[in-house]
Design an enzyme around this catalytic site. Sequence first.
Site: not given
Length: 249
Positions: A35, A46
């Site tokens: 990824e 995140d």
Amino acid sequence: MKKAFLAYFTLGYPNIETTEEVIKGAIEGGATGIEIGIPFSDPVADGPTIQHAHNIALKNGTLADDVFSLLKNLGPYREKVNFYIMAYLNSIMNAPCGMENFIKKSKKYGVEGFIIPDLPFSEIKRKKVKIDFPLILFATNESSFDTLKEYKKYKPPFVYYIARYGTTGERKTLPDDIRENIALIKGAIELPLYIGFGISKKEHVKTLYEVADGVIVGSHLIKLIIENEDKRPENIGKIIKEEVKKLLG
């Protein structure tokens, strides 16, 4: 069916050369998929570890289109595993080459799907933003059974189960109810289910492989790169290779 192990890396952190080497290292260590995260100025999904990687990559001048030169350089490695691009919607819509060309190039270089954390399923259903490319769909403990049953007709490469609330980041333990939740979700989707958010130990991987189709490891690997970013790219690649091997037991 072989269980999947996806390794996440931020494009351009700490530089493009290192991104290439850590991807090679992860594949050599046993990863079945990669990824690649496109750096973004406000990565809301995140945690601080990956945010740090995004910030450095952006300071280096990394652009979304740089992913294609990286994929080109990876050559035969692209034939060994599946590649996915993780990007916030704005990064795809406003890619320097244009969204249409970004999608065309992704197809050209064999990318299997986009992971877009700020594109909810409700918007995909309404076709408010039309992206002619396979999209990975998300599942959480709050996803309704009826919604999950709809996923199959959209043919995602897999469904990404967010194992924890909040942002990405390493965790010492898995949630107590994770087995029960995975069983409920798998019963609804009838699609491959990969687990992400917080996986950092081989015990986590072993436990999740008993109930899920794959795992996604990101923050743990990025943290290793942060701890070794003064080393040569090929040496960091070797560190990642050994860590992936260790996580896979």
